[in-house]
Design a protein around this motif. Structure first.
Motif, PDB file in Angstrom:
ATOM      1  N   GLU A 289      -3.345  10.803   4.228  1.00 18.52           N
ATOM      2  CA  GLU A 289      -5.130  10.558   4.244  1.00 18.52           C
ATOM      3  C   GLU A 289      -6.293  10.258   4.285  1.00 18.52           C
ATOM      4  O   GLU A 289      -7.079   9.902   3.707  1.00 18.52           O
ATOM      5  CB  GLU A 289      -5.913  11.814   5.266  1.00 18.52           C
ATOM      6  CG  GLU A 289      -4.935  11.844   6.832  1.00 18.52           C
ATOM      7  CD  GLU A 289      -3.519  12.284   7.290  1.00 18.52           C
ATOM      8  OE1 GLU A 289      -3.020  12.685   5.807  1.00 18.52           O
ATOM      9  OE2 GLU A 289      -2.858  11.338   8.129  1.00 18.52           O
TER      10      GLU A 289
ATOM     11  N   VAL B 264       1.270   4.116   2.152  1.00 25.34           N
ATOM     12  CA  VAL B 264       2.767   3.930   3.171  1.00 25.34           C
ATOM     13  C   VAL B 264       3.650   2.873   3.391  1.00 25.34           C
ATOM     14  O   VAL B 264       4.780   3.374   3.197  1.00 25.34           O
ATOM     15  CB  VAL B 264       2.058   3.679   4.114  1.00 25.34           C
ATOM     16  CG1 VAL B 264       3.053   4.109   5.428  1.00 25.34           C
ATOM     17  CG2 VAL B 264       0.595   4.561   4.405  1.00 25.34           C
TER      18      VAL B 264
ATOM     19  N   ASN C 150       0.643  -1.543   0.255  1.00 21.31           N
ATOM     20  CA  ASN C 150       0.299   0.125  -0.190  1.00 21.31           C
ATOM     21  C   ASN C 150       1.166   1.227  -0.107  1.00 21.31           C
ATOM     22  O   ASN C 150       1.750   1.136  -0.259  1.00 21.31           O
ATOM     23  CB  ASN C 150      -1.309  -0.122   0.949  1.00 21.31           C
ATOM     24  CG  ASN C 150      -0.289  -0.058   2.770  1.00 21.31           C
ATOM     25  OD1 ASN C 150       0.483   0.585   2.632  1.00 21.31           O
ATOM     26  ND2 ASN C 150      -1.121  -0.562   3.694  1.00 21.31           N
TER      27      ASN C 150
ATOM     28  N   ALA D 216       1.062  -1.582   6.891  1.00 19.42           N
ATOM     29  CA  ALA D 216       0.947  -0.221   7.190  1.00 19.42           C
ATOM     30  C   ALA D 216      -0.535  -0.889   7.135  1.00 19.42           C
ATOM     31  O   ALA D 216      -1.414  -1.536   6.298  1.00 19.42           O
ATOM     32  CB  ALA D 216       1.451   1.198   6.501  1.00 19.42           C
ATOM     33  N   TYR D 217      -1.626  -0.239   8.082  1.00 21.33           N
ATOM     34  CA  TYR D 217      -3.140  -0.120   7.525  1.00 21.33           C
ATOM     35  C   TYR D 217      -3.677   1.138   7.900  1.00 21.33           C
ATOM     36  O   TYR D 217      -2.569   1.975   9.366  1.00 21.33           O
ATOM     37  CB  TYR D 217      -3.325  -1.242   8.985  1.00 21.33           C
ATOM     38  CG  TYR D 217      -3.152  -1.224  10.542  1.00 21.33           C
ATOM     39  CD1 TYR D 217      -1.542  -1.789  10.226  1.00 21.33           C
ATOM     40  CD2 TYR D 217      -3.737  -0.905  10.976  1.00 21.33           C
ATOM     41  CE1 TYR D 217      -0.898  -1.440  12.377  1.00 21.33           C
ATOM     42  CE2 TYR D 217      -3.545  -0.409  12.493  1.00 21.33           C
ATOM     43  CZ  TYR D 217      -2.163  -0.701  12.161  1.00 21.33           C
ATOM     44  OH  TYR D 217      -1.997  -0.735  14.394  1.00 21.33           O
ATOM     45  N   ARG D 218      -5.003   1.775   8.675  1.00 22.57           N
ATOM     46  CA  ARG D 218      -6.276   1.939   8.917  1.00 22.57           C
ATOM     47  C   ARG D 218      -6.637   1.938  10.134  1.00 22.57           C
ATOM     48  O   ARG D 218      -7.487   1.236   9.469  1.00 22.57           O
ATOM     49  CB  ARG D 218      -6.478   3.601   7.703  1.00 22.57           C
ATOM     50  CG  ARG D 218      -5.598   3.257   6.839  1.00 22.57           C
ATOM     51  CD  ARG D 218      -6.785   4.752   6.017  1.00 22.57           C
ATOM     52  NE  ARG D 218      -6.699   6.139   6.811  1.00 22.57           N
ATOM     53  CZ  ARG D 218      -7.213   6.977   5.837  1.00 22.57           C
ATOM     54  NH1 ARG D 218      -7.438   7.481   4.776  1.00 22.57           N
ATOM     55  NH2 ARG D 218      -7.471   8.638   6.580  1.00 22.57           N
TER      56      ARG D 218
ATOM     57  N   TRP E 273      -3.459   6.366  10.025  1.00 18.90           N
ATOM     58  CA  TRP E 273      -2.507   5.446   9.218  1.00 18.90           C
ATOM     59  C   TRP E 273      -1.762   4.613  10.391  1.00 18.90           C
ATOM     60  O   TRP E 273      -0.531   5.838  10.587  1.00 18.90           O
ATOM     61  CB  TRP E 273      -1.547   5.932   8.067  1.00 18.90           C
ATOM     62  CG  TRP E 273      -2.659   6.215   6.667  1.00 18.90           C
ATOM     63  CD1 TRP E 273      -3.129   6.501   6.079  1.00 18.90           C
ATOM     64  CD2 TRP E 273      -2.203   4.135   5.137  1.00 18.90           C
ATOM     65  NE1 TRP E 273      -3.260   6.423   4.931  1.00 18.90           N
ATOM     66  CE2 TRP E 273      -3.248   5.149   4.189  1.00 18.90           C
ATOM     67  CE3 TRP E 273      -2.129   3.510   6.115  1.00 18.90           C
ATOM     68  CZ2 TRP E 273      -3.342   4.116   3.566  1.00 18.90           C
ATOM     69  CZ3 TRP E 273      -2.393   2.119   4.927  1.00 18.90           C
ATOM     70  CH2 TRP E 273      -2.668   2.402   3.735  1.00 18.90           C
TER      71      TRP E 273
ATOM     72  N   TYR F 201      -6.788   4.578   0.879  1.00 23.55           N
ATOM     73  CA  TYR F 201      -6.499   3.431   1.459  1.00 23.55           C
ATOM     74  C   TYR F 201      -6.231   2.617   0.294  1.00 23.55           C
ATOM     75  O   TYR F 201      -5.811   2.579  -0.767  1.00 23.55           O
ATOM     76  CB  TYR F 201      -8.795   3.626   1.335  1.00 23.55           C
ATOM     77  CG  TYR F 201      -9.155   2.907   2.791  1.00 23.55           C
ATOM     78  CD1 TYR F 201      -8.664   3.474   3.962  1.00 23.55           C
ATOM     79  CD2 TYR F 201      -9.536   2.052   2.497  1.00 23.55           C
ATOM     80  CE1 TYR F 201      -9.057   2.771   4.682  1.00 23.55           C
ATOM     81  CE2 TYR F 201     -10.103   1.046   3.667  1.00 23.55           C
ATOM     82  CZ  TYR F 201      -9.763   1.735   4.798  1.00 23.55           C
ATOM     83  OH  TYR F 201      -9.939   0.584   5.514  1.00 23.55           O
TER      84      TYR F 201
END
Ligand SMILES: Cc1cc2nc3c(=O)[nH]c(=O)nc-3n(C[C@H](O)[C@H](O)[C@H](O)COP(=O)(O)OP(=O)(O)OC[C@H]3O[C@@H](n4cnc5c(N)ncnc54)[C@H](O)[C@@H]3O)c2cc1C
Length: 563
Positions: free
Chosen positions: A349, A183, A181, A386-388, A415, A352
C-alpha cells in the motif's frame, strides 16, 4: 496515372507497409492499393491530444451507435477517441455461418494505427510443434531462417524489452524495457521460487523507449507513456505504417499510394502462367481500373487476402488463384483469448507507480515445449500485470468538482493483479472462409462467409489456464480471486490467420518458403493468411519479418529477370 508498375502491394497496413518499404528501397516502382481513405501521420489524428472532457460523450458512443454497431464496438480499445480508425458494421457486411467477430480498420495504415503493439518472437518450439505433435503440417522455414529478419524489423520499428534468455520467447534487438512495478516484481519472484520453468517478464513492445538514429530519421521520438496510442501518436512513439514504413518508402520516390481502391481480383495470364495485374474498383466512383505489374504482394489482412484470391477466378483456376486442391480458405485459425483471472493483493500500500505505461508483462508459454505434457496440444502466452484501483468511486449525485471531489478521485485503492490467455489453436480444414454465392457488397464483390469455431482442444486449454492461473495467483498471495471464460466468438482476438498456408508440398499448401504461390510464382502472400499454424505469440511482427524476407527475395528475382 500510369497503370504499369514494377510491383503492386494490396493493402497498406502492418504487412503492406513493410512490403512497400522493402520494394521501394530496392528500386522497384511500387503501387500500394488501399481500399480506405488516406491517413497522414499527425495531420489525420484528430483526437491525439484531446482531454477526456473534450469528448462530447466522455469517450463513449451513443446508445443508438452501439445498437447499430454491435460488432465493431466490441473491439479492444474502441471508443469515441478511436472510432474513426474502425469500420462501421453496416458498411462492410459478411456472412457468419458460425459466430465470428471480424474486426477491421479500413484506411491507409490499416490496423497498424490501432494495434496493441505486442511484439514477441516465435520460438523454434512453435515452428516445430504442429508436425511433431501431429496437429499440422511442417513449416517450410524454421526459427533460424527468420531470426535475421526479426532483427531487421525490430531495429527499424523499435521494440523495447529485456533480454530474458527464455527459450519459449527468444530475445531480439531491444531498446530498454519498461520497468516492472513493485507487485510485478513480487509476481516474478514468486514464479521463480515456486513454479520452475515459468517466467514472468516485461513484454516486448513496438515503442521507442529510447529512440536510435534510425527512428529519429523516420521523424519519430520517444514514447511519452501517455497510453493513448490508438488515437495515433503525435510523437511517433509506437510503430504504425503511417509514422514509419510508408513515409520511408515515399522518400525513395518509388512509391505511389492509391487510397479508395478496393482490389476486386488478381488477373491471371494463361500465356505466361503468371499474374499480370489486378482489377480495382474505385470505392467512390465505382470505376473499374486495371493496374499491371511483374510482382504482386497480397497484404489485405488475412481474411481479405483469402477473399481476393478466392475471387481471382480464371479458366486455369476456376476456384480461386492457385487453388488446385480446394485448400484456399481452409485451415483458418485464430488465437484463443477466452479466459482471464485475477485478484487483490495486500502488503504494497505504501508504493505507487508513475505514468501510464503502455505495456504489460508476459508469462511465457510453459506448456508442451520439449514434450507434450498436457491433454491438449499447443501452448498459451499469459498477459499479466498489477495496478492500483481508486479507493472509492464518486457517486454520480455527489458534486463533480471541487477539492473534495479531486481528493476522492486521487486516493489510491487496492493493488490488483490480472491475467488473460492468448492460446494457440489448431488449423483445421473445417475452419474455413468462402465466397457467398448470392450476396455481394457495394462494389459487386462477393461477401465472405466465415465458418470458424472452437474445438475440444481449445476447451481443454481454457480449463488448464483457469486452473493454473488460480494456483499462481494463490501462491502470489492474492485474495478475492476471480476467473472467467468469456466464450467470446473467434475473431475478437483480432489475430485471424491461415487460409493460404505456407508449406513444403504444393499438394498440401499454397505458398512456398518465400511466401510465393506454388502455382503462380509472381504472387506473394505475406500477411496472416500465410500462417501454417498460429503459435502462441502475438503474430504481427512475424508477418513483418516474413514480408521483408519475401520482398527482398522478390526484388532479387525481379532484378535477375526471373520474375
Ligand atoms: C485492437 C487491436 C489490438 C491488436 N494488438 C496486437 C498486438 O498487440 N500484437 C500483434 O501482433 N497484433 C495485434 N493486433 C493485430 C494486428 O493489428 C494485425 O495482425 C495486423 O494489423 C495485420 O496486418 P495486415 O497488414 O495483415 O493487415 P492490416 O493492418 O489490417 O492492413 C490491411 C489493409 O488492407 C486494406 N484492404 C483490405 N482489403 C482490401 C482490398 N480488397 N483492396 C485494397 N485494400 C484492402 C485494409 O483497408 C487495410 O488497410 C491487434 C489488432 C487490433 C485491432
Amino acid at each position: 496515372m500510369e497503370n504499369q508498375f514494377d510491383a503492386i502491394v494490396i493493402g497498406s497496413g502492418i504487412s503492406g507497409g513493410w512490403a512497400a518499404k522493402e520494394l521501394c528501397e530496392k528500386g522497384l516502382k511500387t503501387l500500394v492499393l488501399e481500399r480506405g481513405r488516406d491517413v497522414r501521420h499527425i495531420k489525420d489524428y484528430p483526437t491525439m491530444t484531446m482531454n477526456p472532457w473534450d469528448f462530447e460523450h466522455r469517450g463513449r458512443m451513443t446508445k443508438a451507435f452501439y445498437q447499430e454497431n454491435p460488432l465493431i464496438t466490441k473491439a479492444a480499445g474502441y471508443g469515441e477517441d478511436t472510432a474513426h480508425f474502425f469500420i462501421k458494421d453496416a458498411d462492410h457486411p459478411y456472412v457468419q455461418e458460425k459466430p465470428f467477430d471480424w474486426i477491421r480498420g479500413y484506411q491507409v495504415g490499416g490496423k497498424s494505427l490501432i494495434w496493441g503493439r505486442a511484439c514477441q518472437r516465435w520460438s523454434e518450439y512453435e515452428f516445430k510443434a504442429p508436425e511433431k505433435y501431429g496437429y499440422g503440417i511442417e513449416w517450410p522455414i524454421n526459427y533460424n531462417d527468420i531470426a535475421p529478419w526479426y532483427s531487421h524489423v525490430e531495429k527499424f520499428i523499435g521494440v523495447c524489452g529485456n533480454k530474458d534468455g527464455i527459450e519459449a520467447m527468444p530475445d531480439g534487438e531491444f531498446l530498454p524495457p519498461f520497468e516492472l512495478n513493485c507487485v510485478e516484481e513480487h509476481m516474478q519472484a514468486t514464479l521463480k521460487e515456486h513454479f520452475p520453468g515459468r517466467y514472468l517478464v516485461q513484454g516486448r513492445w513496438a515503442h521507442l523507449s529510447k529512440p536510435e538514429q534510425v527512428h529519429l530519421d523516420q521523424g519519430r521520438g520517444k514514447c511519452q507513456c501517455r497510453n493513448l496510442c490508438m488515437r495515433g501518436c503525435p510523437f511517433g512513439g509506437y510503430f504504425s505504417s503511417n509514422s514509419s514504413t510508408l513515409p520511408w518508402a515515399e522518400k525513395t520516390g518509388n512509391l505511389t499510394i492509391r487510397p479508395f481502391s478496393v482490389v476486386h481480383s488478381i488477373i491471371y495470364d494463361e500465356a505466361s502462367g503468371k499474374a499480370s495485374g489486378v482489377k480495382v474498383i474505385d470505392t467512390n466512383t465505382k470505376e473499374e481500373i486495371v493496374y499491371n505489374a511483374r510482382i504482386i504482394f497480397v497484404n489485405a489482412s488475412a481474411l481479405n487476402s483469402n477473399l481476393i484470391l478466392l475471387n481471382s477466378k480464371s479458366e486455369r483456376f476456376p476456384n480461386g488463384l492457385g487453388n488446385d486442391h480446394d485448400l484456399l480458405g481452409r485451415y483458418v485459425s485464430f488465437h484463443n483469448y477466452r479466459a482471464g483471472a485475477g485478484g487483490a493483493i495486500k502488503g504494497f500500500e505504501d508504493h505507487y507507480y508513475y505514468g501510464s505505461r503502455p505495456s504489460e508483462c508476459i508469462i511465457a508459454n510453459y506448456r508442451n515445449l520439449k514434450e507434450q505434457d498436457t491433454d491438449f496440444v499447443g501452448g498459451y502466452t499469459i498477459f499479466t500485470g498489477a495496478y492500483r484501483n481508486r479507493a472509492e468511486e464518486v457517486p454520480e449525485d455527489a458534486p463533480q468538482l471541487g477539492a473534495d471531489f479531486k481528493h476522492r478521485l486521487s486516493k489510491p485503492g487496492d493493488w490488483r493483479i490480472y491475467m488473460y490467455m492468448q492460446g494457440e489453436t489448431i488449423p483445421k480444414p473445417s475452419n474455413r472462409v468462402y465466397l457467398s454465392e448470392d450476396k455481394t457488397d457495394d462494389w459487386g464483390i462477393p461477401l465472405l462467409v466465415t465458418d470458424v469455431g472452437y474445438d475440444e482442444n481449445d476447451e481443454k486449454m481454457v480449463a488448464d489456464f483457469l486452473e493454473e492461473s488460480q494456483k499462481m495467483l494463490e501462491q502470489m498471495g492474492c485474495a478475492d480471486l476471480y476467473s472467467y471464460d468469456s466464450k467470446q466468438a473467434p475473431g475478437l482476438d483480432i489475430h485471424e490467420m491461415g487460409g493460404v498456408r505456407m508449406g513444403i508440398d504444393p499438394k498440401t499448401s499454397l505458398l512456398n518458403e518465400f511466401n510465393q504461390m506454388h502455382q503462380c510464382k509472381n504472387v506473394f502472400v505475406t500477411d496472416g493468411a500465410c500462417m501454417t499454424s498460429t503459435g502462441n505469440q502475438s503474430p504481427s511482427i512475424l508477418y513483418m519479418a516474413l514480408t521483408a524476407r519475401a520482398a527482398n527475395y522478390a526484388a532479387e528475382q525481379f532484378k535477375n529477370n526471373v520474375l
